[in-house]
Design a protein around this motif. Sequence first.
Motif, PDB file in Angstrom:
ATOM      1  N   ASN A  49       0.449  -1.677   0.175  1.00 45.16           N
ATOM      2  CA  ASN A  49      -0.313  -0.067  -0.015  1.00 45.16           C
ATOM      3  C   ASN A  49       0.810   1.293  -0.144  1.00 45.16           C
ATOM      4  O   ASN A  49       0.492   2.811   0.041  1.00 45.16           O
ATOM      5  N   LEU A 106      -5.034   3.385   6.074  1.00 41.88           N
ATOM      6  CA  LEU A 106      -4.599   2.294   6.093  1.00 41.88           C
ATOM      7  C   LEU A 106      -5.121   1.259   7.470  1.00 41.88           C
ATOM      8  O   LEU A 106      -5.545   0.376   7.628  1.00 41.88           O
ATOM      9  N   LEU A 113      -8.791  -3.497   3.001  1.00 43.72           N
ATOM     10  CA  LEU A 113      -7.728  -3.946   1.748  1.00 43.72           C
ATOM     11  C   LEU A 113      -6.946  -4.654   1.872  1.00 43.72           C
ATOM     12  O   LEU A 113      -6.298  -5.282   0.256  1.00 43.72           O
TER      13      LEU A 113
END
Length: 134
Positions: A49, A106, A113
């Motif tokens: 990410n 995040l 994710l």
Amino acid sequence: MLALGIRRVHSAVDAPRLTKFFLHAPKCVEVEFANGSAFKLSAEFLRINSPAADGRVRSVGGEKVISGRRHVGIMSAELVGNYGVRIIFDDLHKTGIFSWDYFYHLGSNKFSLMRNYIKLLKKHGLSRDLPRRK
């Protein structure tokens, strides 16, 4: 373990103020926020990410996919201004700057994710592990 002093910069994201940042190299980063949220983010999760454009990203069917990063490690972290951290990974990726607000995003969305990342790898026949050498 690396702990950094944190100052707040205003941003467009409505994330709470970061109160603690700990680097547990090579495995993970821990972040804590003023609202009591705390997240442990693995090196693999941060690497896939990364907010940076990366030349090792494969474009598969128009989608950008990073594979083979299950065992990537974090070598170090460098404070960037008063808004984030540059993380240097042992695969030599070092161009991504993780803002405090991005860490909150995040952490808040970690499970979805990661689930979407694993689905994307399966869709393209890729793996979280590095390919075996012949």
